[in-house]
Design a protein around this motif. Structure first.
Motif, short mmCIF file in Angstrom:
data_model
loop_
_atom_site.label_atom_id
_atom_site.label_comp_id
_atom_site.label_asym_id
_atom_site.label_seq_id
_atom_site.Cartn_x
_atom_site.Cartn_y
_atom_site.Cartn_z
N ALA A 1 0.84 -1.20 0.00
CA ALA A 1 0.00 0.00 0.00
C ALA A 1 0.87 1.25 0.00
O ALA A 1 0.61 2.22 -0.72
N ARG A 2 1.96 1.21 0.78
CA ARG A 2 2.84 2.38 0.83
C ARG A 2 3.58 2.59 -0.49
O ARG A 2 3.75 3.72 -0.95
N LEU A 3 3.97 1.48 -1.13
CA LEU A 3 4.63 1.58 -2.44
C LEU A 3 3.70 2.23 -3.46
O LEU A 3 4.10 3.09 -4.24
N ILE A 4 2.43 1.82 -3.43
CA ILE A 4 1.44 2.39 -4.37
C ILE A 4 1.25 3.88 -4.06
O ILE A 4 1.20 4.72 -4.97
N LEU B 1 5.80 9.06 2.55
CA LEU B 1 6.48 8.01 3.30
C LEU B 1 6.91 6.88 2.37
O LEU B 1 6.07 6.17 1.83
N THR B 2 8.20 6.71 2.18
CA THR B 2 8.68 5.57 1.39
C THR B 2 8.90 4.39 2.33
O THR B 2 8.91 4.54 3.54
N VAL B 3 9.10 3.24 1.70
CA VAL B 3 9.35 2.03 2.50
C VAL B 3 10.81 2.05 2.94
O VAL B 3 11.71 2.14 2.10
N SER B 4 11.02 2.00 4.22
CA SER B 4 12.39 2.09 4.73
C SER B 4 13.10 0.75 4.63
O SER B 4 12.46 -0.30 4.48
N SER B 5 14.41 0.80 4.71
CA SER B 5 15.19 -0.44 4.64
C SER B 5 14.86 -1.35 5.82
O SER B 5 14.87 -2.57 5.71
N LEU B 6 14.56 -0.72 6.96
CA LEU B 6 14.19 -1.50 8.16
C LEU B 6 12.96 -2.35 7.88
O LEU B 6 12.89 -3.53 8.26
#
Lengths: 124, 144
Positions: A64-67, A76-81
């Motif tokens: 959902a965050r990627l979309i 808000l991008t997807v963090s490496s964590l």
């Protein structure tokens, strides 16, 4: 039965024993077998499926965050964590589900025994 | 012969073509001790009943197209109806007119009943029944 020229006014009578022949195939399930099927919890199974469900939900939030980032200018991008967390969760799911499917269980044995019983007796 | 017990909602077709036989102005195609084994009635295509032995008792497993057991499926496609028990096709019929229904598949062997038939003939208890016309009978074949 021969072809009748005129309509029959009476039913054809057939002997009951010739028609009602075999009975239902039944499995003689005893109480301890019933308990084996229903009352013994599989902790590995519960863990495996819980992790599977949790990882699924987590994955949905990531997707959902990627979309959101890609198509709706989300901040808000997807963090490496989060990627690492997802990776670890997926790995654990694979391990738990692998253990669950590979270890023998009384329940699975019982289900297989019943299945093979019906396979043999239903097709006689 | 025991008296025929029919469901209240059941309205029989005037003409039933059943596996190469014709029943006109009849009530139930096959009965066992006065119990109709299956019925397909006029009205909605799902007006189907199925009564089979369960242990020592007989009971309606499908009543007016409805069943408590999810293993039974009644599927309607246009003027055709098919009744399944799991993957097994039990009954298949097609409405030919307002008053005529044609049944071209019956297989009740899964219930311990030696009753099966295709478009050309009906087998009941090892007897092949084909090319007969029945008129004004309560039931076409009585088992008992």
């Amino acid at each position: 039965m021969t072809v009748a020229d005129t309509p029959r006014r009476e039913p054809i009578q057939v002997d009951r024993d010739a028609v009602v022949t075999m009975q239902h195939v039944t499995f003689p399930l005893q109480q301890h077998q019933f308990l084996r099927l229903t009352k013994i919890p599989s902790f590995v199974g519960i863990w495996a499926h819980s992790f599977f469900a949790g990882t699924g939900v987590f994955m949905v939030t990531i997707v959902a965050r990627l979309i959101d980032v890609r198509y709706f200018d989300g901040a808000l991008t997807v963090s490496s964590l989060e990627w690492i967390t997802l990776g670890i969760l997926c790995l654990l799911v694979v391990i738990f589900e692998g253990i669950y499917f590979s270890i023998p269980s009384e329940r699975k044995k019982m289900v297989r025994a019943i299945q093979s019983y019906f396979d043999i007796h239903e097709n006689q | 012969m025991l008296s025929l017990q029919l469901p209240n909602e059941y309205v029989p077709y005037e003409e039933l073509i059943i596996c190469g036989n014709v029943m006109r102005n009849g009530k139930a195609p096959i009965t066992v001790d006065g119990r109709p084994v299956f019925l397909i009635g006029k009205g909605p295509m799902t007006a189907v009943w199925l009564q089979v032995p369960t242990g020592k008792e007989w009971r309606y497993e499908i009543s007016n197209g409805q069943s408590d057991d999810s293993a039974y499926k009644v599927t309607v496609s246009g003027d055709s109806i098919a009744v399944y028990f799991g993957p097994h096709l039990l009954l298949r019929a097609a409405r030919k007119s307002e008053t005529t229904l044609q049944i071209d598949h019956i297989d009740l062997t899964k219930f311990g009943l030696s009753i099966h038939g295709d478009a050309s003939s009906l087998q009941v208890g090892g007897m092949t029944i084909s090319g007969n016309t029945f008129d004004g009978v309560q039931t076409m074949i009585n088992v008992g």
